[in-house]
Design an enzyme around this catalytic site. Structure first.
Site, PDB file in Angstrom:
ATOM      1  N   ARG A   1      55.826  10.506  -9.888  1.00 40.75           N
ATOM      2  CA  ARG A   1      54.971   9.794 -10.817  1.00 40.75           C
ATOM      3  C   ARG A   1      55.752   9.489 -12.086  1.00 40.75           C
ATOM      4  O   ARG A   1      56.847   9.985 -12.277  1.00 40.75           O
ATOM      5  CB  ARG A   1      53.717  10.637 -11.105  1.00 40.75           C
TER       6      ARG A   1
ATOM      7  N   ASP B   1      46.902  21.480 -11.489  1.00 43.68           N
ATOM      8  CA  ASP B   1      47.542  20.308 -10.892  1.00 43.68           C
ATOM      9  C   ASP B   1      48.873  20.768 -10.303  1.00 43.68           C
ATOM     10  O   ASP B   1      49.878  20.870 -10.998  1.00 43.68           O
ATOM     11  CB  ASP B   1      47.753  19.239 -11.967  1.00 43.68           C
ATOM     12  N   LEU B   2      48.867  21.038  -9.000  1.00 45.02           N
ATOM     13  CA  LEU B   2      50.020  21.634  -8.325  1.00 45.02           C
ATOM     14  C   LEU B   2      50.699  20.578  -7.465  1.00 45.02           C
ATOM     15  O   LEU B   2      50.153  20.144  -6.448  1.00 45.02           O
ATOM     16  CB  LEU B   2      49.576  22.816  -7.466  1.00 45.02           C
ATOM     17  N   GLU B   3      51.874  20.168  -7.869  1.00 41.93           N
ATOM     18  CA  GLU B   3      52.609  19.129  -7.146  1.00 41.93           C
ATOM     19  C   GLU B   3      54.107  19.340  -7.352  1.00 41.93           C
ATOM     20  O   GLU B   3      54.539  20.395  -7.802  1.00 41.93           O
ATOM     21  CB  GLU B   3      52.155  17.752  -7.606  1.00 41.93           C
ATOM     22  N   GLU B   4      54.894  18.322  -7.001  1.00 39.63           N
ATOM     23  CA  GLU B   4      56.340  18.440  -7.145  1.00 39.63           C
ATOM     24  C   GLU B   4      56.721  18.728  -8.599  1.00 39.63           C
ATOM     25  O   GLU B   4      56.076  18.214  -9.513  1.00 39.63           O
ATOM     26  CB  GLU B   4      57.019  17.139  -6.710  1.00 39.63           C
TER      27      GLU B   4
END
Length: 423
Positions: free
Chosen positions: A3, A170-173
Site C-alpha cells: 500500500r 491491522d495485521l498485514e505485511e
C-alpha cells in the site's frame, strides 16, 4: 499487501486500506474473563467518562490519519455526512526502538495533545473513535515488545489515555509474516478484551481471491489456538488483482468459508464475525472502486449480516484536481469523480443512519435545447455511470465513470465526460 503508506508522509504515511443487519453488532464476547497468566492487571480507567456509541458505529468507522496526509476536519465530515465514528490510524512502536505506543512511530501517546484534541472535538458532537494499531509501514509493537503481556500493556496505555471503547488490529505485511509478532498481537488482543469488558475489537488483514492468504490463515489459526474471538475478522480486498465489487464480494464469500472451517462456525455465525475494509477510488495497484462498487458491497454486507464495513480512508474521500489525478494514486484524494465525503455516507448507511442529502448547485450555464440530439438532456441532479450518454449544448456526451453535477466539458479532457461531437 503493498500500500502507498511508504510514499506519502509519516512512518505509516498512507495506509491505503487499512467493513449487517439492522440490529447492533454484538459486544466483545462474554463477560470479562480472569486475566491470562502474566497479563497486566486491568487499569483503573473510566471508560464511562466518554459515552460509548452503539457497536454498529464502531463497525462502520472509516480510517482517518489525524496527523498525516492533509487530515480533513472530522467535525466537518460529521456535519456533511452524518458520520459519528472514526478509525484513527496508526499506533506503532517508536522509530528509535522500544515498547511504547506512538502515533506513526514519531509522536508518543503519553505526551500527545493533538490527537486528543481531535477526539474531544468528535465526542463533543456526539461521536467517538476507535484506534487502529499496525498498518503497512513502520515497526509494530508486536515486533518490538517481548511478549503478549508487554504488548497488551503498551496498548492499554492507548485505551486508558483516550478512554477507548474500540480498538482495531491491522495485521498485514511485513508484520503478519513474523510468527512471534502475530502471536504477541493476537495474545495482546485477547488480554485487552478480557481486561476491558465491552471493548469492541476488530482484526483487519490482507484479502485475496481465496479470502486471505497463507499468513492470514496463520493468524486465524493463532486466534483459534488461544481461544480468542474478536468482534470480527476483516479482510481488505484490494491491491491483489481485484476488479470492482464482484471480485470483492467473491473474496468475502471465500473468506466466510475459511472462517467456518477454522472456527467450526456455521455460515451465519461466520458472517456475524466477518468484516470488509475497502479502499475508495483508485488503489495503489490501479484498481478502481467507485461509489457504485461501494453500494454493491454494502448491499452484500447488510444482506449477509456482516459485522463490519469500513474503508481506507477519509483523507482520500474528496476529489482530486484533475479528478483522475493524472492516473495516479493519492493519499489525500480518491482519483475518481466525487463530492466530498461520498464514501463516508456508505459507512453511515451501514451504521443504520440516513446521510444528509448533498445540496446540488444548479449549473452555471443552463443547457441549451438538445435539438436533434437522441440522448436525453444532461441533468445536474442525476447520477450517471460509465457509458451513459446525455446531450448538452448541442453535443452528445458519454460518461467515462460515475459522475454527478459535473457539467459536460467543464473540466476538459480530464473530466468525467467524453465529447462525442455535435448532434
Amino acid at each position: 499487501m503493498k500500500r502507498l503508506r511508504a510514499l506519502l508522509g509519516g512512518a505509516a504515511a498512507v495506509a491505503l486500506g487499512g467493513a449487517g443487519l439492522a440490529m447492533a453488532s454484538p459486544t466483545a464476547f462474554g463477560s470479562a474473563a480472569p486475566p491470562a497468566a502474566g497479563a497486566p492487571a486491568a487499569t483503573a480507567h473510566s471508560a464511562a467518562a466518554s459515552a460509548a456509541l452503539d457497536n454498529r458505529w464502531y463497525a462502520a468507522a472509516p480510517y482517518l490519519m489525524p496527523l498525516d496526509n492533509d487530515p480533513p476536519s472530522a467535525t466537518d465530515i460529521m456535519d456533511a455526512s452524518g458520520l459519528k465514528a472514526f478509525q484513527l490510524a496508526f499506533i506503532l512502536a517508536p522509530n528509535g526502538g522500544g515498547c511504547s505506543p506512538t502515533w506513526g512511530g514519531t509522536a508518543p501517546v503519553s505526551s500527545d495533545t493533538s490527537v486528543a484534541s481531535t477526539i474531544s472535538a468528535i465526542r463533543a458532537k456526539g461521536g467517538d473513535v476507535s484506534v487502529s494499531i499496525g498498518g503497512y509501514g513502520g515497526t509494530k509493537l508486536g515486533q518490538a515488545c517481548s511478549d503478549a503481556a508487554s504488548t497488551a500493556a503498551a496498548y492499554q496505555q492507548v485505551i486508558t489515555k483516550y478512554q477507548l471503547h474500540a480498538i482495531d488490529f491491522d495485521l498485514e505485511e511485513p508484520e503478519y509474516e513474523n510468527t512471534a509478532a502475530v502471536a504477541n498481537e493476537i495474545g495482546a488482543a485477547k488480554i485487552l478484551q478480557q481486561n476491558n469488558p465491552g471493548l469492541y475489537v476488530s482484526v483487519t488483514t490482507a484479502g485475496t481471491a481465496a479470502g486471505t492468504g497463507w499468513f492470514g490463515q496463520q493468524m486465524l489459526n493463532e486466534a483459534k489456538s488461544i481461544g480468542f474471538t474478536p468482534n470480527n475478522f476483516s479482510i481488505m480486498p484490494f491491491d491483489g488483482g481485484f476488479n470492482g465489487a464482484s471480485s470483492q464480494t467473491a473474496a468475502l464469500t471465500a473468506f466466510n468459508k475459511l472462517l467456518q472451517t477454522t472456527f467450526g462456525w456455521n455460515e451465519a455465525t461466520a458472517y456475524a464475525h466477518e468484516g470488509f475494509s475497502g479502499m475508495n477510488g483508485r488503489s495503489d495497484s490501479g484498481e478502481m472502486f467507485t461509489q457504485a462498487d461501494f453500494q454493491t458491497v454494502l448491499d452484500y454486507a447488510t444482506s449477509h449480516g456482516m459485522d463490519r464495513f469500513t474503508f481506507w480512508s477519509l483523507n482520500r474521500d474528496r476529489q482530486c484536481s484533475p479528478p483522475d489525478n493524472n492516473g495516479t494514486t493519492s493519499g489525500t484524494c480518491s482519483s475518481v469523480a466525487q463530492s466530498p465525503w461520498d464514501f463516508a455516507k456508505y459507512s453511515v448507511k451501514f451504521a443504520g443512519a440516513t446521510p444528509p442529502s448533498t445540496p446540488t448547485d444548479p449549473p452555471t450555464t443552463p443547457p441549451s435545447d438538445p435539438g436533434s440530439c437522441a440522448a436525453g438532456a444532461w441533468n445536474a441532479a442525476t447520477a450517471y455511470t460509465a457509458g451513459n450518454e446525455v446531450s448538452y449544448d448541442g453535443h452528445t456526451w458519454k460518461a467515462k465513470w460515475w459522475t454527478q453535477n459535473e457539467t459536460p466539458g467543464s473540466t476538459g479532457d480530464w473530466g468525467a465526460w467524453q465529447d462525442e461531437g455535435a448532434c
